[in-house]
Design a protein around this motif. Sequence first.
Motif, short mmCIF file in Angstrom:
data_model
loop_
_atom_site.label_atom_id
_atom_site.label_comp_id
_atom_site.label_asym_id
_atom_site.label_seq_id
_atom_site.Cartn_x
_atom_site.Cartn_y
_atom_site.Cartn_z
N GLN A 1 45.75 55.38 39.43
CA GLN A 1 44.34 55.00 39.26
C GLN A 1 44.03 53.73 40.06
OE1 GLN A 1 43.24 54.26 35.20
NE2 GLN A 1 41.07 54.24 35.63
N ASP A 2 44.98 52.78 40.06
CA ASP A 2 44.81 51.55 40.83
C ASP A 2 45.42 51.75 42.20
OD1 ASP A 2 43.64 50.25 38.63
OD2 ASP A 2 45.60 49.75 37.82
N VAL A 3 44.57 51.95 43.20
CA VAL A 3 45.03 52.25 44.55
C VAL A 3 45.37 50.94 45.27
CG1 VAL A 3 44.42 53.28 46.76
CG2 VAL A 3 43.60 54.31 44.63
N ILE A 4 46.50 50.92 45.95
CA ILE A 4 46.90 49.77 46.76
C ILE A 4 46.85 50.16 48.22
CG2 ILE A 4 48.72 48.13 47.29
CD1 ILE A 4 47.52 47.74 44.54
N LEU A 5 46.01 49.45 48.99
CA LEU A 5 45.93 49.67 50.42
C LEU A 5 46.34 48.39 51.15
CD1 LEU A 5 42.55 51.63 50.68
CD2 LEU A 5 44.87 52.56 50.52
N SER B 1 34.71 51.72 49.64
CA SER B 1 34.30 51.84 48.24
C SER B 1 35.47 52.33 47.41
CB SER B 1 33.13 52.84 48.13
OG SER B 1 33.60 54.16 48.42
N GLY B 2 35.32 52.29 46.08
CA GLY B 2 36.38 52.75 45.19
C GLY B 2 36.74 54.20 45.43
N GLY B 3 35.74 55.04 45.61
CA GLY B 3 36.01 56.46 45.85
C GLY B 3 36.69 56.69 47.19
N GLN B 4 36.29 55.95 48.22
CA GLN B 4 36.92 56.09 49.53
C GLN B 4 38.38 55.64 49.50
OE1 GLN B 4 34.18 53.69 51.78
NE2 GLN B 4 32.84 55.41 52.29
N ARG B 5 38.64 54.56 48.79
CA ARG B 5 40.01 54.08 48.67
C ARG B 5 40.88 55.13 47.97
NH1 ARG B 5 40.37 50.28 45.26
NH2 ARG B 5 42.15 49.14 46.09
N GLN B 6 40.31 55.77 46.96
CA GLN B 6 41.09 56.75 46.22
C GLN B 6 41.36 58.00 47.07
OE1 GLN B 6 39.60 57.46 42.26
NE2 GLN B 6 41.68 57.20 41.53
N ARG B 7 40.42 58.35 47.91
CA ARG B 7 40.64 59.50 48.79
C ARG B 7 41.72 59.20 49.83
NH1 ARG B 7 34.66 61.39 50.45
NH2 ARG B 7 34.03 59.44 49.45
N ASP C 1 47.39 60.12 38.39
CA ASP C 1 46.92 59.29 37.27
C ASP C 1 45.46 58.93 37.52
OD1 ASP C 1 46.45 57.54 35.24
OD2 ASP C 1 48.16 56.24 35.65
N GLU C 2 44.56 59.70 36.90
CA GLU C 2 43.12 59.48 37.09
C GLU C 2 42.78 59.48 38.58
OE1 GLU C 2 40.72 59.41 35.03
OE2 GLU C 2 41.72 59.29 33.11
N ALA C 3 43.29 60.48 39.29
CA ALA C 3 43.16 60.51 40.75
C ALA C 3 41.73 60.68 41.23
CB ALA C 3 44.03 61.63 41.32
N THR C 4 40.84 61.19 40.39
CA THR C 4 39.45 61.41 40.82
C THR C 4 38.46 60.59 40.00
OG1 THR C 4 39.27 63.33 39.34
CG2 THR C 4 39.98 63.75 41.59
N SER C 5 38.97 59.51 39.39
CA SER C 5 38.12 58.75 38.46
C SER C 5 36.95 58.07 39.14
CB SER C 5 38.97 57.71 37.71
OG SER C 5 39.55 56.81 38.63
N PHE C 6 37.08 57.72 40.45
CA PHE C 6 36.01 57.00 41.14
C PHE C 6 35.12 57.92 41.98
CE2 PHE C 6 39.16 53.52 40.65
CZ PHE C 6 38.36 52.65 39.92
#
Length: 581
Positions: free
Chosen positions: A419-423, A476-482, A499-504
């Motif tokens: 859920q917490d993406v690290i880039l 954005s949060g959604g872009q980071r998750q993608r 883990d909540e991979a599509t939450s954003f």
Amino acid sequence: MISEYFSQRYGLTPQGSDNLIKGIIYTALVNISFMLPVGLYALLLYLWINPLMGGEYVSPDLGMFIVAILIVLGIIFAFSWKQYHFVFNTTYGESEKRRINLGEALRKLPLSFFENRDLADLTSTIMNDCTDLEHVFSHAIPQLFGSVISLILVSIGLLCFDWRLAIALLWVVPVAFIILYSTKSYAQNSGRITMKHSLDCGDAIQECLESVRDLKSYNSQDSYLDKLSSLNKDLEKSRITTELKTAAGVISGNVVLKLGIVCVILLGSYLISQGQVSIYTLLIFLIAASTIYSPVENSLMFLAEILMMDLKIDRSKEIQSQVIPEGLKEYELDGYDIEFSDVNFNYDDLKDVLTDINFIAHQGEVTALVGPSGGGKSTVSKLAARFWDPVSGQVKLGGKDLSELDSEKLLENFSIVFQDVILFNNTIMENIRVGNRDATDEEVMKAAQLAECEEFIEKLPKGYDTVIGENGELLSGGQRQRISIARALLKDANVILLDEATSFLDVENESKIQKALSVLIKNKTVIIIAHRMRTIANADKIIVLDGGKVVEQGSPEELLANNGIFKRMVDLQKMSDAWEI
């Protein structure tokens, strides 16, 4: 034996320890070589004074004297050149190895180690402590031990010359070191307090920078800055206190050293009056005092620095001494089913987080973990990847107990989206390539397309070569998750943890990602954590966790028919979808 002592005492590599010993030897030789000009000066002084004392005047040979000076300068240069190499060049190479070794140790440690350590603490150990240790190994230790060695050699010569004046000159040296060493415990206790205040201040600054938007939005910046100012004042006071306690020992030692010259003058004057020594002898010892006490004064400061470095060396050794979980690197799996058998887990012997967890996530199926917040869903997924080991029970992959397998080798089988993406502060291309370092640019782009990233990547200034800032701050949060999902697609492992991979993501993009994931998960073991019921509508098995226990499991249809927690969660979400403002 000495090399092994330095390795154990200061956490050096064998090569680093050998280089430190060579640095000490050459520092001692440099100190002695700097006394050679004093010998030439003493010879000239003798030639000038001897006639005044009734001796025969001997004219110095200027040519020989110039040659002697050139030889002395050559010796000083040669020893200084070797000293520079072993004291400075090799020290910075050893510092690089220390940082790499610390990083490697941290990389291999289980996540349980990081539960009680914050980022500022670890960053301070790797960066600040290592930088301070560079100065210790390039200045303090070589100069201290080099000065001691040269002092011993010179002392032997002075004792042979006149033991009475030598004792008068040298008795103050051990006394000065004893005085400084007696302040060790006080200075170190104060140093620990300073280190704590420094970490508290670092944590507060980091927290302020990370939450600056929230602080401004709630008009709380003034109160937070007051707190930060208070922490800075505490740090300032503790630093001053530490410096004063350290300086007290150093200054007291230096004061005692001055008594040596007084003793030499008083005793020398008495011995001259008794006709037991000449004025020339007294002058030689006074000149020796200036060359001996100067490195000793520096040594007192360096010893104080070394005593304070014990705290930082211990912090580095604490990381390197941690037990790294080991396991089989070569093994064969019977498929990729994940099985939890009577698993219990807690953090640091606190209240149980998981109790009697039993279920199987079959290969080729999607197993969804649902339940109220704090029920243990994320913990189960992390145990499945051996981020932790259970307190009791077994977690198996393909019939193999995970506790018997090497954790790094094991993770080759997993693609994980948290859920917490690290880039990273790098290009989009390289952020996605983290999933597979050997992937071509074409393979990275294909993964980005499947993860629905291409839509926003094309709008960026440099496309895939756009640097996205620290932790992807430009996205954005959604872009980071993608981007994170694209990594998992690129890795294409046999076990998928989401883990909540599509939450954003909004509904439209979530549907696109679900389509991409359907390609990714074919014939693979999938464990997914989600709060949105539509995300797990097509799951093969639902595991309902509440209070760290499995309270329900089965297909979505079976659980809806049971009229339990899962049914209630579905009903509540349907009601929330119908809410209007």
